[in-house]
Design an enzyme around this catalytic site. Structure first.
Site, PDB file in Angstrom:
ATOM      1  N   SER A 300       1.084  -1.096  -0.052  1.00 19.39           N
ATOM      2  CA  SER A 300       0.023   0.094   0.136  1.00 19.39           C
ATOM      3  C   SER A 300       0.896   1.221  -0.047  1.00 19.39           C
ATOM      4  O   SER A 300       1.676   1.421  -1.067  1.00 19.39           O
ATOM      5  CB  SER A 300      -0.734  -0.099   1.239  1.00 19.39           C
ATOM      6  OG  SER A 300      -1.938   1.018   0.934  1.00 19.39           O
ATOM      7  N   ASP A 311      10.637   6.518  -9.384  1.00 23.37           N
ATOM      8  CA  ASP A 311      10.193   7.145 -10.484  1.00 23.37           C
ATOM      9  C   ASP A 311      10.747   8.540 -10.523  1.00 23.37           C
ATOM     10  O   ASP A 311      10.981   9.123 -11.697  1.00 23.37           O
ATOM     11  CB  ASP A 311       8.746   7.110 -10.865  1.00 23.37           C
ATOM     12  CG  ASP A 311       8.021   5.891 -10.963  1.00 23.37           C
ATOM     13  OD1 ASP A 311       8.968   4.719 -11.229  1.00 23.37           O
ATOM     14  OD2 ASP A 311       6.824   5.637 -11.007  1.00 23.37           O
ATOM     15  N   LYS A 325      -0.416  -4.229  -3.481  1.00 22.63           N
ATOM     16  CA  LYS A 325      -1.832  -3.797  -3.045  1.00 22.63           C
ATOM     17  C   LYS A 325      -1.956  -2.233  -3.697  1.00 22.63           C
ATOM     18  O   LYS A 325      -1.270  -1.319  -3.181  1.00 22.63           O
ATOM     19  CB  LYS A 325      -1.767  -3.627  -1.431  1.00 22.63           C
ATOM     20  CG  LYS A 325      -3.277  -2.993  -1.137  1.00 22.63           C
ATOM     21  CD  LYS A 325      -3.340  -3.100   0.484  1.00 22.63           C
ATOM     22  CE  LYS A 325      -4.788  -2.483   1.034  1.00 22.63           C
ATOM     23  NZ  LYS A 325      -5.024  -0.982   0.931  1.00 22.63           N
TER      24      LYS A 325
END
Length: 396
Positions: A300, A311, A325
């Site tokens: 999560s 990124d 998740k």
């Protein structure tokens, strides 16, 4: 948190309570608005069927049913009926316990986590600054007795019940450490676990930050960790997100904002494709090399942070595939003091990737032994190959 499973007979009873509840709500709505759950699309015939079911329970059930109990189980039945492993209804009492637990709040406690390993009860972590820590109890200590009462053969719940008590009272905790028995007199207290801990690794300039959960004071102590690193002339950062199952999006956003340059760090889409959540960072960021430790228990919000750091910040991921998740839940407070939790959207990383059901693939896959994977408290700088790889990447 996964939803509770029920037997078919209990689900049937719950379903009857649930329809009765919905019927009552529908009548109330009709009285005040002249509509019958128009947004939900229920017909008058369906409303009648719900009320008939409620009447049957009230008049013909062999036992009387407490109204609050019935409503609670009706709401639990609604959650259980959904194809949503994260849907859950919290009773008012459960909600208080959940909020205290997730925030790291403890009451009448010594401030430690325990794990039952066969017949032994092991202390797996000691909360920094709380009574167990200040008394000298350490992780990996084996709990032997509480106030002279042996815990051998007792369940985890029974042992915890012996340790906890009224705030301000004293308890004697006896542990075994390296073959020696040690007794500690500890005063129970209220407090809050420090959700982020940090230190320099050995004599290096590598700052190690472990985030245990995205709840409570995690962001506050993360900021403190960064300031500590700056004061010590840090040259790189290792962020440990292993065994971190996630938490609050607001805390993710605060931590990501500290670490990352200007841009969107996270967004979530509803089932109709509408963007319902977006997190951004400002232009200020940490311009240091970063390695992030992940494993199958990183989920999560921890996956969202690891993915965003990769990124947007060029961080390298070390460890094993994360949990996967990529969905978010919304909490809906109810008038009875309870709360209904429901999955409402899928979330996406800055790259546009949704990792739900897939997880994050580490840039450097490093496996630990089965024992160290399951028993994280046994990991040290000397045996933790994932940590060693991250150190190597930042120092060479």
């Amino acid at each position: 948190m996964g939803k509770k499973r029920y037997s078919l007979s209990l689900i049937a009873v719950i379903a009857i309570f649930a329809v009765g509840l919905c019927g009552g709500l529908a009548i109330q709505e009709y009285r005040y608005t002249g509509r019958l759950f128009s947004d939900a699309g229920l017909t008058v015939e369906q409303i009648r069927a719900l009320n008939e079911a409620l009447y049957i329970v009230d008049h013909y059930a062999i036992e009387e049913h407490d109204e609050d109990f019935s409503v609670d189980y009706a709401l639990k039945g609604i959650a259980a009926s959904l194809e949503d492993d994260y849907a859950y209804y919290f009773t008012p009492e459960e909600l208080v316990a959940y909020l205290n637990s997730s925030s790291g709040t403890v009451e009448g406690s010594i401030g430690a986590n325990v794990y039952k390993d066969g017949e032994d009860i092991i202390i797996t972590s000691v909360y920094k600054g709380l009574p167990a820590d200040t008394a000298g109890i350490k992780k990996c200590d084996k709990l032997i007795a509480v106030d002279g009462v042996s815990v051998r053969g007792k369940s985890l719940e029974e042992a915890v019940a012996l340790v906890k008590g009224e705030t301000g009272t004293e308890v004697t905790v006896t542990v075994e450490r390296e073959g020696r028995e040690l007794a500690f007199r500890v005063v129970r207290a209220d407090g809050q676990r420090q959700m982020t801990e940090y230190s320099f690794i050995g004599d290096t300039k590598i700052l190690y930050i472990a985030i245990f959960s995205f709840h409570g004071n995690a962001a506050e102590y993360f900021n403190e960790a960064i300031e500590y690193g700056k004061a010590g002339g840090y040259e790189g950062i290792i962020i440990d997100l292993r065994e971190n199952s996630g938490g609050e999006l607001s805390i993710f956003e605060k931590i990501a904002d500290v670490m990352l340059p200007e841009g969107e760090t996270f967004y979530a889409l509803r089932r109709d494709g509408q963007k319902i959540q977006s997190c951004t960072s400002d232009a200020a960021y940490i311009d240091k090399p970063v390695a992030v430790l992940i494993n199958g228990s990183s989920a999560s919000a921890s996956e969202a942070l690891a993915g965003a750091l990769r990124d947007m910040g060029g961080a390298v991921l070390v460890g094993t595939q994360s949990f996967g998740k990529g969905i978010m839940q919304t909490n809906y407070p109810l008038n009875n003091g309870g709360m209904f939790k429901l999955t409402t959207a899928k979330y996406y990383l800055p790259s546009g990737e949704c990792i739900h059901g897939v997880g994050l693939t580490p840039d450097y896959k490093v496996e630990l032994s089965e024992e160290l994977t399951q028993k994280y408290w046994l990991r040290t700088e000397n045996n933790d190959l994932q940590l060693q790889k991250a150190i190597d990447l930042l120092t060479n």
